[in-house]
Enzyme design. Structure first.
Site, short mmCIF file in Angstrom:
data_model
loop_
_atom_site.label_atom_id
_atom_site.label_comp_id
_atom_site.label_asym_id
_atom_site.label_seq_id
_atom_site.Cartn_x
_atom_site.Cartn_y
_atom_site.Cartn_z
N GLU A 189 1.00 -1.52 -0.43
CA GLU A 189 -0.05 0.10 0.36
C GLU A 189 0.70 1.42 0.06
OE1 GLU A 189 -4.40 -1.29 2.58
OE2 GLU A 189 -1.80 -1.01 3.10
N GLU A 273 -7.30 -7.17 -1.81
CA GLU A 273 -7.67 -6.80 -0.35
C GLU A 273 -9.03 -7.01 -0.39
OE1 GLU A 273 -5.90 -4.89 2.59
OE2 GLU A 273 -3.76 -5.37 2.39
#
Length: 631
Positions: A189, A273
């Site tokens: 991320e 995710e």
């Protein structure tokens, strides 16, 4: 003699033939499967596949339960497990590496392979995951010149050592070596970090992530690499030579468009995710995600050949001091719950939820491989009454300890302590009244004058000050708790704990002979005998209980204030009366038939406790906020 020589030669020849055969079989086994990203697809043994993955962090589950949880995933219709590797879980102290028991990454990977699961490895070095410091070891902050998540040589050198240790453990478990690991993630991320750290030029950010991928390659990870970001953050997060995947992207058109832009105009497409639940903080409502919405979105992915990874399919537990904290403008810190149930399809204790069964039914309609029966649930027991026969006043305990003395309060890091508590004391030879301010509190403190509780300070509620009256020849005491280092966002670089700036009264700095008592609680302090605790002072409790048959259970902490619990030496994690979590998960594999010990550190200790109960179902949605600031 010649007969003996001939016989020995014959035996040796047979052994050599057998060894050659075994070597040949081993080579055949190691080249049995292949995995690659090619022609816009994930190819397994040269054939396109769809990855149906679920996230489970081995660090959040006792190793005795790994196989049962993996079987649960398999029975939900999944073919892959994804796991973070938390650097601070593997390097538990500077230069001290632990790959045994609950820390045995290789054993987890092997177990997944034995259960017929592919493995996606997410080693960071940054993980987030609501884990303490996002997985970074706390002492990195003490290294001169080091800045985490930057193109900084001291940091990159430390990362290389970390990745080298991981490669030593699981390098031979990559699919290229006959194992089940098919992909490895580079960083995590990072696009969101770039968006928040605009003080750093984009080219420097890119130099850092390129260096991380290069290190991962150099230490021996020779399988496909990938990145994981929000689809709108690919500019900052993608790395040349790594597949970009999206987090939380429900719009398949957007997913394909952005992946095509950053991956040569083609897939494969993966939501790394996909959130069937959501993370939870102390003092905030427990969020819920409906089974219907998850089944609907899953079916879209299945129909459109979009690979996905449920984050989390099984959350597990933040045992000990492993829970991290988030940060936003409303609250300086949002400490994460001990439970990492996540409202996931497989509950914290490994149960099949209605969400699990709904997804399983859907998967059975779409997948072409067999979906096994749901494994038997681990037994659950109830312990009606655990007697607490010993107790002690924390202040009596520290009276026997040697403090660290300094002119000003020292941080946890300066005290060379990572987690737990520090008791700060200052003797006043003259009386003083006014406004006590501890703007540098990290994160929670109970305040005492001459051993009498006079208030609480709390970073979550932004409660950093209180009125104070300190008489002549009196002692001010602050029992300070580290509630977890920030795990996400730009503030991750500001993660010192304890008291990190001057303490003032009436805006005058209080200096001179501060005494600090270290309570890391790596193990529970010894209580010799008796019941010497005092209501209103932090207390240590100890008791024992017998069980005839072991099983999972949940300790009911609704009658308690704030603290931690050890059972048979295992730190179950934090409890706090504000909720929403009011129970602590106690895995049955940590119990034993016959006598078991329990130890509790109760910080608030508003009343005397003589017993504790357990129940068969967790309480995770009971919010009990204080009427005013504090807790």
């Amino acid at each position: 003699m010649n007969h003996k020589k001939n016989f020995l030669a014959l035996v040796l020849g047979v052994l050599l033939i057998c060894a050659a055969g075994q070597s040949s079989q081993a080579q055949q086994h190691k080249s049995k499967h292949s995995f690659e990203i090619k022609n816009g697809s994930f190819l397994y043994d040269g054939k396109p596949i769809q990855i149906h993955s679920g996230e489970m962090h081995f660090a959040r589950v006792p190793h005795q339960y790994w196989r049962q949880r993996l079987k649960m995933m398999k029975a939900m219709g999944l073919n892959t497990v994804a796991t973070y590797v938390f650097w601070n879980f593997q390097e538990t102290a500077p230069g001290v590496w632990n790959f045994e028991g609950d820390h045995d990454l290789a054993e987890f990977v092997k177990t997944a392979g034995q259960e017929g699961m592919m493995v996606i490895l997410r080693p960071g070095p940054y993980a987030c995951a609501e884990w303490e410091f996002g997985g970074f070891p706390w002492w990195l902050q003490k290294t001169p010149g080091m800045v985490v998540r930057t193109d900084n040589q001291p940091f990159l050198d430390s990362c290389k050592l970390y990745f080298t240790k991981l490669a030593e453990q699981v390098g031979d478990l990559q699919i290229t070596h006959g194992g089940p690991i098919i992909m490895v993630q580079a960083e995590n991320e990072f696009g969101s970090y770039v968006a928040q750290r605009k003080d750093i030029p984009l080219e420097q950010h890119k130099a850092y992530t390129a260096a991380i991928k290069k290190i991962i390659d150099e230490v021996g990870f020779d399988i496909p690499k990938f990145t994981s970001d929000g689809s709108w953050l690919f500019k900052g997060g993608t790395i040349e030579g790594a597949l970009p995947t999206a987090n939380g992207e429900g719009n398949i058109h957007n997913l394909k468009k952005v992946v095509n832009e950053y991956h040569g105009g083609k897939g494969p497409y993966m939501v790394a995710e996909f959130y069937p639940g959501w993370l939870d903080h102390w003092a905030e409502p427990f969020p819920k995600v409906s089974a219907e919405s998850i089944v609907k979105q899953t079916e879209k992915y299945l129909k459109d050949t979009v690979s996905f990874n449920y984050y989390m399919v099984h959350g597990g537990t933040n045992f000990g001091f492993t829970a991290g904290a988030n940060y936003n403008g409303e609250h300086d810190i949002q400490p994460d719950l001990t439970s990492y149930d996540y409202d996931a399809p497989i509950s914290e204790a490994g149960w099949a939820t209605p969400k699990y069964k709904a997804i399983r039914t859907l998967m059975q309609r779409y997948v072409h491989y067999p979906v096994p029966e749901i494994p038997q649930q681990i037994p659950v027991i109830e312990i009606p009454a655990i007697q607490l026969t010993q107790s002690a006043n924390l202040f009596d305990l520290i009276g026997k300890m040697k403090p660290v003395e300094n002119d000003t309060p020292m941080t946890f890091e300066d005290l060379n302590q990572g987690y737990g508590y520090v008791v700060y004391q200052k003797k006043f030879v003259q009386p003083i009244q006014g406004k006590l301010k501890v703007d540098g509190l990290r994160d929670y403190a109970i305040v005492y004058v001459n051993g009498k509780q006079v208030g609480e300070l709390n970073r979550y509620f932004k409660n950093y000050e209180m009125d104070i009256d300190i008489p002549f020849n009196s002692t001010l005491t602050l029992v300070v708790e580290n509630m977890g280092r920030i795990n996400y966002g730009a503030e991750i670089v500001h993660n010192l704990k304890g008291i990190i700036s001057p303490v003032t009264i009436n805006d005058m700095e209080i200096t001179g002979s501060w005494q600090m008592y270290k309570l890391p609680m790596t193990s529970f302090p010894e209580i010799t005998s008796g019941t010497s605790q005092t209501t209103g002072n932090p207390a240590l409790y100890k008791g024992s209980f017998d069980v005839k048959d072991v099983g999972d259970t949940f300790l009911d902490m609704q009658d308690w204030g704030k603290g931690i619990v050890f059972v048979n030496g295992h730190n179950l994690g934090r409890y706090w009366k504000v909720g929403p979590q009011q129970t602590l998960y106690l895995p049955g594999c940590w119990l034993k038939k016959g006598k078991n010990t329990i130890e509790i550190f109760e910080q608030q200790n508003d009343k005397k406790h003589t017993e504790l109960h357990s129940i068969k179902t967790p309480i995770l949605e009971s919010l009990r906020l204080p009427e005013k600031k504090g807790a």
